[in-house]
Enzyme design. Structure first.
Site, PDB file in Angstrom:
ATOM      1  N   HIS A 208       0.828  -1.217   0.000  1.00  0.00           N
ATOM      2  CA  HIS A 208       0.000   0.000   0.000  1.00  0.00           C
ATOM      3  C   HIS A 208       0.855   1.256   0.000  1.00  0.00           C
ATOM      4  O   HIS A 208       1.925   1.296   0.605  1.00  0.00           O
ATOM      5  CB  HIS A 208      -1.010   0.012   1.152  1.00  0.00           C
ATOM      6  CG  HIS A 208      -0.442   0.124   2.526  1.00  0.00           C
ATOM      7  ND1 HIS A 208      -0.262   1.331   3.164  1.00  0.00           N
ATOM      8  CD2 HIS A 208      -0.042  -0.816   3.419  1.00  0.00           C
ATOM      9  CE1 HIS A 208       0.213   1.122   4.379  1.00  0.00           C
ATOM     10  NE2 HIS A 208       0.367  -0.176   4.560  1.00  0.00           N
ATOM     11  N   ASP A 233       5.633   1.984   7.471  1.00  0.00           N
ATOM     12  CA  ASP A 233       4.272   1.590   7.067  1.00  0.00           C
ATOM     13  C   ASP A 233       3.699   2.633   6.104  1.00  0.00           C
ATOM     14  O   ASP A 233       3.045   3.558   6.543  1.00  0.00           O
ATOM     15  CB  ASP A 233       3.411   1.459   8.329  1.00  0.00           C
ATOM     16  CG  ASP A 233       2.031   0.907   8.048  1.00  0.00           C
ATOM     17  OD1 ASP A 233       1.787   0.432   6.935  1.00  0.00           O
ATOM     18  OD2 ASP A 233       1.180   0.950   8.967  1.00  0.00           O
ATOM     19  N   GLU A 267      -5.282   1.631   1.914  1.00  0.00           N
ATOM     20  CA  GLU A 267      -5.238   0.394   2.713  1.00  0.00           C
ATOM     21  C   GLU A 267      -5.569   0.676   4.175  1.00  0.00           C
ATOM     22  O   GLU A 267      -6.256  -0.087   4.840  1.00  0.00           O
ATOM     23  CB  GLU A 267      -3.826  -0.230   2.612  1.00  0.00           C
ATOM     24  CG  GLU A 267      -3.688  -1.579   3.310  1.00  0.00           C
ATOM     25  CD  GLU A 267      -3.181  -1.494   4.754  1.00  0.00           C
ATOM     26  OE1 GLU A 267      -3.102  -2.547   5.402  1.00  0.00           O
ATOM     27  OE2 GLU A 267      -2.888  -0.384   5.250  1.00  0.00           O
ATOM     28  N   GLU A 268      -5.050   1.810   4.649  1.00  0.00           N
ATOM     29  CA  GLU A 268      -5.142   2.127   6.082  1.00  0.00           C
ATOM     30  C   GLU A 268      -6.567   2.380   6.559  1.00  0.00           C
ATOM     31  O   GLU A 268      -6.807   2.503   7.755  1.00  0.00           O
ATOM     32  CB  GLU A 268      -4.265   3.354   6.397  1.00  0.00           C
ATOM     33  CG  GLU A 268      -2.779   3.170   6.131  1.00  0.00           C
ATOM     34  CD  GLU A 268      -2.098   2.266   7.151  1.00  0.00           C
ATOM     35  OE1 GLU A 268      -2.797   1.613   7.939  1.00  0.00           O
ATOM     36  OE2 GLU A 268      -0.856   2.218   7.135  1.00  0.00           O
ATOM     37  N   ASP A 297       4.429  -5.099   3.027  1.00  0.00           N
ATOM     38  CA  ASP A 297       3.915  -4.051   3.905  1.00  0.00           C
ATOM     39  C   ASP A 297       4.709  -4.100   5.207  1.00  0.00           C
ATOM     40  O   ASP A 297       4.519  -5.012   6.010  1.00  0.00           O
ATOM     41  CB  ASP A 297       2.413  -4.296   4.162  1.00  0.00           C
ATOM     42  CG  ASP A 297       1.798  -3.228   5.057  1.00  0.00           C
ATOM     43  OD1 ASP A 297       2.503  -2.267   5.421  1.00  0.00           O
ATOM     44  OD2 ASP A 297       0.601  -3.371   5.396  1.00  0.00           O
ATOM     45  N   HIS A 373       1.730   4.521  12.280  1.00  0.00           N
ATOM     46  CA  HIS A 373       0.540   5.379  12.413  1.00  0.00           C
ATOM     47  C   HIS A 373       0.785   6.586  13.317  1.00  0.00           C
ATOM     48  O   HIS A 373      -0.164   7.199  13.804  1.00  0.00           O
ATOM     49  CB  HIS A 373      -0.678   4.590  12.915  1.00  0.00           C
ATOM     50  CG  HIS A 373      -1.026   3.411  12.046  1.00  0.00           C
ATOM     51  ND1 HIS A 373      -2.060   2.544  12.319  1.00  0.00           N
ATOM     52  CD2 HIS A 373      -0.464   2.962  10.901  1.00  0.00           C
ATOM     53  CE1 HIS A 373      -2.119   1.610  11.406  1.00  0.00           C
ATOM     54  NE2 HIS A 373      -1.151   1.843  10.522  1.00  0.00           N
TER      55      HIS A 373
HETATM   56  N1  BES Z   1       1.009  -2.413   7.992  1.00  0.00           N
HETATM   57  C1  BES Z   1      -0.197  -2.592   8.717  1.00  0.00           C
HETATM   58  C2  BES Z   1      -0.529  -4.035   8.910  1.00  0.00           C
HETATM   59  C3  BES Z   1       0.248  -4.759   9.948  1.00  0.00           C
HETATM   60  C4  BES Z   1       0.361  -4.276  11.223  1.00  0.00           C
HETATM   61  C5  BES Z   1       0.762  -5.983   9.623  1.00  0.00           C
HETATM   62  C6  BES Z   1       1.027  -5.016  12.141  1.00  0.00           C
HETATM   63  C7  BES Z   1       1.426  -6.735  10.555  1.00  0.00           C
HETATM   64  C8  BES Z   1       1.572  -6.233  11.816  1.00  0.00           C
HETATM   65  C9  BES Z   1      -1.366  -1.998   7.936  1.00  0.00           C
HETATM   66  O1  BES Z   1      -1.018  -0.852   7.230  1.00  0.00           O
HETATM   67  C10 BES Z   1      -2.455  -1.621   8.922  1.00  0.00           C
HETATM   68  O2  BES Z   1      -2.263  -0.722   9.674  1.00  0.00           O
HETATM   69  N2  BES Z   1      -3.570  -2.350   8.892  1.00  0.00           N
HETATM   70  C11 BES Z   1      -4.674  -2.085   9.765  1.00  0.00           C
HETATM   71  C12 BES Z   1      -5.872  -2.887   9.346  1.00  0.00           C
HETATM   72  C13 BES Z   1      -6.614  -2.336   8.165  1.00  0.00           C
HETATM   73  C14 BES Z   1      -7.726  -3.283   7.792  1.00  0.00           C
HETATM   74  C15 BES Z   1      -7.156  -0.949   8.429  1.00  0.00           C
HETATM   75  C16 BES Z   1      -4.375  -2.498  11.193  1.00  0.00           C
HETATM   76  O3  BES Z   1      -3.592  -3.417  11.396  1.00  0.00           O
HETATM   77  O4  BES Z   1      -4.962  -1.894  12.098  1.00  0.00           O
HETATM   78 ZN    ZN Z   2      -0.772   0.735   8.708  1.00  0.00          ZN
END
Ligand code: BES
Ligand code: ZN
Length: 407
Positions: A208, A233, A267-268, A297, A373
């Site tokens: 992403h 990220d 994606e976020e 990612d 984040h």
């Molecule tokens: N890079 C993260 C995903 C992630 C976090 C993978 C920790 C492995 C370990 C991704 O950008 C993210 O923040 N995803 C969200 C979920 C999404 C459905 C909004 C999250 O993990 O809260």
């Molecule tokens: Zn993220």
């Protein structure tokens, strides 16, 4: 006098209404527990789903929760504030891809079964070793210099356009390469580079391109969004993919299968970009048949003893086993397996659409970078270098080149 009473009555009604105004927060389970402990308060949990919960709080709680998260815990995963339970419920549901997963087709299953032949090719190794840390580092620095890459902000659009320009530049000597901006129903486009192969069967390598500041989103910055450098990220994933593209393009190899390199928007905020794209590319009248999808990612935070962790949920076991063998043969670092616990990134969009996916990750989930984040997701958290991410670029190259030996 009467008027003053009236005015006072009006003000107090307004004040009470204000005090009683409820906010519905979507917050990660672990963050919620910590916040409640720290504040010594108990918030009503309305719903649990996808590693998150909806909690009902007074408006005045929102600020203190924000402060606790920001200053005390200083950890990843913010919260999202909504005026109604319905909106919060919708958001938490959108965090997952639809419950029903399309099963892998027989053709894709057979493709997976014949992947691992365990031979090692010298010419593959010599191309893999062309990947350079400095290129990944510079791309991370550039991408994290935007205020954010938020899906509704102008800087989010600018960053996507920069990626498209960069991918065009590094493939300019190839007539079989084409870069397009893929538009969605929000401001930020996704970016897709196609390198046409000898067949309409195709593979996807993606990550992403958006970033988010989880603490200030929707609270005070509107569509501009808070400062979100997103170096790890996921500038790291996009920079990793960019280096894979550069080295592969320079090799002048014409691939057997068409290769799509993708930078997903949004994606976020619930895997929105990849959901759109996976649905589009798996339509029955699609020009290409996507056989596998590889996700990058977060590739640049060296948090564990081993270098690469294969995420084992929402992914294909066969594909993970194959990647493990590729790491042994061509990257030569220690690797392990870990779980996300929910549909945490774009691999899940593909996997749910019936496309076998894999997601090599930077660390064991419990040892991941805690600054994501936040405005502190900067390259300095990785000592200002991209050597960890380099392993992932090598893996991506080994993957393309080794797959190219198979039909
Ligand atoms: N890079 C993260 C995903 C992630 C976090 C993978 C920790 C492995 C370990 C991704 O950008 C993210 O923040 N995803 C969200 C979920 C999404 C459905 C909004 C999250 O993990 O809260
Ligand atoms: Zn993220």
């Amino acid at each position: 006098m009467k008027r003053i009473y009236l005015l006072l009555a009006f003000i107090s009604v307004f004040a009470i209404a204000k005090i009683e105004k409820k906010n519905f927060l979507v917050i990660q389970d672990s963050v919620s527990e910590l916040v409640q402990k720290k504040l010594q308060k108990h918030f009503i949990v309305q719903e649990f789903k996808n590693g998150h919960q909806v909690i009902e709080v007074n408006e005045s709680n929102v600020l203190e929760i924000s402060e606790v998260i920001h200053h005390t815990f200083h950890k990843c995963g913010g919260f999202y504030s909504f005026d109604s339970r319905t909106e919060a419920s919708k958001y938490i549901s959108d965090l997952s891809v639809p419950g029903k997963r399309v099963p892998y087709s027989e053709k894709r299953k057979n493709f997976l079964k014949q992947l691992d032949q365990k031979s090692k090719f010298k010419e593959i190794q010599s191309i893999v070793d062309e990947a350079k840390e400095i290129n990944i580092r510079e791309m991370i620095e550039k991408l994290s210099s935007y205020h954010n890459r938020f899906y509704q902000s102008q800087t989010g659009v600018d960053a996507a356009k920069f990626i498209a320009k960069k991918w065009k530049e590094i493939t300019k000597n190839r007539e079989d390469a084409e870069v397009t901006l893929y538009d969605h129903s929000w401001k930020q486009p996704s970016v897709i580079l196609k390198i046409e192969g000898k067949s309409k069967e195709a593979i996807v390598i993606g990550g992403h391109l958006d970033s988010i500041n989880g603490f200030t989103y929707q609270m005070s910055f509107g569509t501009k969004g808070g400062h979100a450098p997103g170096a790890d990220d996921n500038a790291s994933g996009i920079a990793t993919i960019t280096e894979i593209i550069r080295v592969f393009a320079d090799s002048n190899i014409i691939p057997e299968k068409t290769i799509f390199f993708m930078g997903y928007a949004a994606e976020e905020v619930g895997l929105k970009g990849s959901k759109d794209i996976a649905a589009d590319f798996t339509k029955s009248n699609s020009d290409y048949e996507i056989m596998t999808a590889l996700q990058f990612d977060m590739t640049n935070f060296n948090g564990s003893d081993k270098k690469i962790f294969l995420i084992d949920d929402n992914t294909s076991k066969d594909l993970n086993d194959y990647l493990g063998s590729l790491i042994d043969r061509y990257v030569d670092v220690e690797w392990g397996r870990t779980s996300c616990g929910y549909a945490c990134s774009d691999h899940a969009s593909w996997n749910n659409a019936g496309v076998p996916a894999a997601f090599p990750f930077e660390a064991a989930k419990s040892k991941m970078n805690k600054h994501i984040h936040t405005s502190e997701d900067v390259l300095a958290q990785s000592n200002g270098v991209a050597d960890h991410a380099l392993n992932f670029a090598k893996l991506g190259l080994a993957y393309i080149l080794d797959l190219n030996k198979k039909q």
